[in-house]
Write an enzyme that holds these catalytic residues in place. Structure first.
Site, short mmCIF file in Angstrom:
data_model
loop_
_atom_site.label_atom_id
_atom_site.label_comp_id
_atom_site.label_asym_id
_atom_site.label_seq_id
_atom_site.Cartn_x
_atom_site.Cartn_y
_atom_site.Cartn_z
N GLN A 159 0.84 -1.20 0.00
CA GLN A 159 0.00 0.00 0.00
C GLN A 159 0.88 1.25 0.00
O GLN A 159 0.40 2.35 -0.15
CB GLN A 159 -0.89 0.01 1.25
CG GLN A 159 -1.89 -1.12 1.31
CD GLN A 159 -2.58 -1.18 2.67
OE1 GLN A 159 -3.47 -0.38 2.96
NE2 GLN A 159 -2.13 -2.08 3.52
N VAL A 161 3.48 4.17 -0.93
CA VAL A 161 3.76 4.96 -2.14
C VAL A 161 5.19 5.49 -2.12
O VAL A 161 5.56 6.29 -2.97
CB VAL A 161 2.77 6.15 -2.24
CG1 VAL A 161 1.35 5.65 -2.44
CG2 VAL A 161 2.87 7.07 -1.03
N HIS A 177 -1.33 1.66 -4.25
CA HIS A 177 -1.76 3.06 -4.05
C HIS A 177 -0.91 4.05 -4.83
O HIS A 177 -0.93 5.25 -4.55
CB HIS A 177 -1.74 3.41 -2.55
CG HIS A 177 -2.73 2.61 -1.76
ND1 HIS A 177 -2.71 2.57 -0.39
CD2 HIS A 177 -3.74 1.80 -2.15
CE1 HIS A 177 -3.69 1.77 0.04
NE2 HIS A 177 -4.31 1.28 -1.00
N SER A 247 -2.34 -1.52 9.48
CA SER A 247 -3.38 -1.56 10.51
C SER A 247 -4.60 -2.33 10.00
O SER A 247 -5.51 -2.63 10.76
CB SER A 247 -3.79 -0.13 10.88
OG SER A 247 -4.17 0.58 9.70
N PRO A 272 4.25 -4.78 15.59
CA PRO A 272 4.52 -4.71 17.03
C PRO A 272 3.24 -4.59 17.85
O PRO A 272 3.23 -4.90 19.04
CB PRO A 272 5.38 -3.45 17.19
CG PRO A 272 5.77 -3.04 15.82
CD PRO A 272 4.79 -3.63 14.87
#
Ligand code: APR
Length: 304
Positions: A159, A161, A177, A247, A272
């Site tokens: 994702q 860039v 993206h 995420s 993490p």
């Protein structure tokens, strides 16, 4: 459906101004010189910073992870997000000091925001380009270059860039993206190299008269044709799927893990922190990717 933009081809080395490539490659020779050898420690530090040295602990790697990756003919898919570049110094989006902490995405990363105030949007992307120009791939990016060479069927989807996977030497990352270092016309889609806007004078325009914009996919725009289909295809036949440094909240990239799960892949999360999609994963590696990916590569005996 969050993101849409017609017919963007993921940025590729050819799009980068050669002087930049030369400078940075001269500096690192892609991972060859920078991280030709894995960090010589499988340790991670925890504990009070400053006064006492952090307590160094050997990284614990779930046996199931090593078992899933031990066969080099396994079909392996790795999907990365901003976290894989965090150790290079590129801010993530939703972490404590993430880019979205101080501004709302709607204000800067949508076609509406660009229509409303293209100068402000350019200012923000030029700031981010400035960061990317000064950073280098980290051991996490470099380890994935080794895995691309090691596994007979390996797919890297990102994702990000920032182009750091390419700069590290990854041959065919699928850049979902787009690529912040390149530009294109907002009207006709014509690619326009690395044209930027330093905030002074006229906004850059395409021959068609359309405004030139960063070659990234904004919220509410379509992903590049072909990139998503290629990702789905790879994920549907994946035997091992790794989600690294994301995420898992932005679609359609976030649905790749679910697709991999329903296709029977073994799912590994490298992050993490817990994420909203952690429950779906068969194994988790709760460490920074720049430390744990080389550690996994070492344990698997993947060549440096
Ligand atoms: N190693 C691995 N993961 C890390 C590290 C690290 N060193 N540091 C942070 N992370 C994790 C965080 O815990 C977080 O879960 O990386 C994740 C980054 O999440 P986001 O900031 O939400 O970034 P990402 O998932 O890539 O965002 C997706 O959202 O804003 C849009 O277009 C943008 O591509 C982006 C998309």
């Amino acid at each position: 459906m969050l993101m849409a933009a017609a017919s963007i081809t993921p940025g590729c080395l050819a799009d980068y101004p050669t002087r930049l490539i030369r400078l940075r490659r001269a500096a690192i020779g892609d991972c060859g010189r920078l991280w030709s050898r894995r960090p010589s420690y499988d340790l991670v530090g925890r504990g009070p910073i400053g006064i006492l040295p952090p307590v160094m602990k050997t990284i614990e790697i779930d046996r199931a992870v090593l078992h899933a990756l031990e066969n080099r003919r396994a079909r392996v898919v790795v999907s990365t997000g901003a976290g894989v570049s965090a150790e290079s110094g590129v801010p993530t989006f939703r972490d404590a000091n993430g880019l979205w902490k101080n501004v709302r995405p709607e204000e800067l990363a949508t076609p509406e925001a660009f229509a409303r105030d293209p100068r402000r949007v350019w200012e923000w992307y030029e700031y981010r380009r400035g960061v990317v120009r000064t950073v280098l791939p980290n051991p996490g990016h470099c380890e994935l270059v080794r895995w691309e060479r090691h596994f007979s069927e390996f797919t890297l989807i990102t994702q990000n860039v920032d182009g750091l996977h390419r700069l590290a030497g990854s041959v065919q990352p699928i850049e979902l993206h787009g690529n912040i270092m390149t530009s294109r016309c907002h009207e006709c889609g014509q690619q326009s190299g690395e044209i930027g806007f330093d905030g002074t004078g006229e906004l850059p325009r395409c021959q068609c008269g359309g405004l030139i914009r960063p070659n990234v996919v904004w919220f509410g725009e379509q992903l590049p044709a072909g990139a998503l289909e290629k990702s789905w295809e790879a994920v549907q036949s994946a035997e091992v799927f790794l989600s690294v440094g994301t995420s898992g909240v932005v679609q359609p990239a976030a649905s790749l893990a679910r697709l991999a799960k329903s296709s029977g892949a073994f799912l590994i999360e490298v992050n993490p922190e817990d994420t909203e999609v952690s429950y779906m994963f068969d194994a988790v590696l709760r460490y920074p990717s720049g430390i744990v990916l080389p550690a996994v590569g070492r344990r698997l005996g993947i060549a440096e």
